[in-house]
Scaffold this motif. Sequence first.
Motif, PDB file in Angstrom:
ATOM      1  N   GLY A   1       0.796  -1.223   0.000  1.00  0.00           N
ATOM      2  CA  GLY A   1       0.000   0.000   0.000  1.00  0.00           C
ATOM      3  C   GLY A   1       0.824   1.266   0.000  1.00  0.00           C
TER       4      GLY A   1
ATOM      5  N   ASP B   1      -1.187   6.841   3.959  1.00  0.00           N
ATOM      6  CA  ASP B   1      -2.298   7.773   3.773  1.00  0.00           C
ATOM      7  C   ASP B   1      -2.270   8.887   4.812  1.00  0.00           C
TER       8      ASP B   1
ATOM      9  N   ASP C   1      -3.075   2.807   3.178  1.00  0.00           N
ATOM     10  CA  ASP C   1      -4.148   2.530   2.221  1.00  0.00           C
ATOM     11  C   ASP C   1      -3.717   1.345   1.367  1.00  0.00           C
ATOM     12  N   THR C   2      -4.415   0.214   1.514  1.00  0.00           N
ATOM     13  CA  THR C   2      -4.038  -1.011   0.793  1.00  0.00           C
ATOM     14  C   THR C   2      -4.910  -1.257  -0.436  1.00  0.00           C
ATOM     15  N   ARG C   3      -5.810  -0.339  -0.746  1.00  0.00           N
ATOM     16  CA  ARG C   3      -6.869  -0.642  -1.720  1.00  0.00           C
ATOM     17  C   ARG C   3      -6.371  -0.979  -3.123  1.00  0.00           C
TER      18      ARG C   3
ATOM     19  N   LYS D   1      -8.459  -2.101   2.149  1.00  0.00           N
ATOM     20  CA  LYS D   1      -8.889  -1.431   3.373  1.00  0.00           C
ATOM     21  C   LYS D   1      -7.776  -0.518   3.867  1.00  0.00           C
ATOM     22  N   PHE D   2      -8.106   0.298   4.855  1.00  0.00           N
ATOM     23  CA  PHE D   2      -7.112   1.099   5.549  1.00  0.00           C
ATOM     24  C   PHE D   2      -6.715   0.340   6.815  1.00  0.00           C
TER      25      PHE D   2
ATOM     26  N   GLU E   1      -9.697  -3.561  10.077  1.00  0.00           N
ATOM     27  CA  GLU E   1      -9.830  -2.364   9.248  1.00  0.00           C
ATOM     28  C   GLU E   1      -9.948  -1.115  10.117  1.00  0.00           C
TER      29      GLU E   1
END
Length: 251
Positions: free
Chosen positions: A154, A157, A174-176, A186-187, A219
């Motif tokens: 990620g 963030d 932030d891994t999205r 998710k964060f 999360e």
Amino acid sequence: MLHVVKDLERLKIDAIDGDIGYVYDFYFDDVTWTTRYLVADTGKWLTGRRVLLSPNSVEKPDFKEKELSVNLKREQIESSPSISEDEPVSLQHEKLLGDYYDWPAYWSMDPALQSMFAMKDDEHNKDVSSGDPHLRSIREVRSYDVEALDGDIGVVDSFIIDDNNWNIKYLVIDTRKWLHWLPGGKFVLISPKWIDKVDYQSSKIFLSVDKKTVEEIPEFEHAKDIDMKFENKLYDCYRAFLNRKQEHTPR
């Protein structure tokens, strides 16, 4: 209380006798992960100038009024030693600020740093007028990529700061876009203790945990949700990683 840095940015800063600007950035020590300075943008008051404020001068944030109070007067801040935004903040600059405001020096408890000041006239020793390599901007690091032991996971963030001591307690990751096996991503929160190193040349943070640990971390949504139960779950994931690591270590 814990706060997401993004919530602290843009808070109005009030001196004893009036408004001085707003929170622009934070400078932190990447060894101890403590906030050394808040960076205040003075806006139209001191046009084009940003000033450094020690956490020792800062009160707890008031989100209802959207402000952060400091126990300094406007004249003190206006007459404070200027810091160039185009050059790294040096130990000499920090000493000037500390002497001017009578702030307790963070290096006063560090014999190594005390020696640096004592020997600054020796040309063969480290030049304390050069930038402090451990003083970093949160705005800069916030965009860094993050890599686990087995691959990218990620990007940074934000950060979680504790207003009791202004330490950085967690990084918000932030891994999205990276955890493709995790639908939607998710964060997640990562403790600075889980960081192996920060490479500033490649703008990347390397963790000492694997992807599975990140996948299992609960999360993160709001700072107010970080209670003992949440943190226990977080550290359970880390302990599980240590157990897996021990199981695969040759005896």
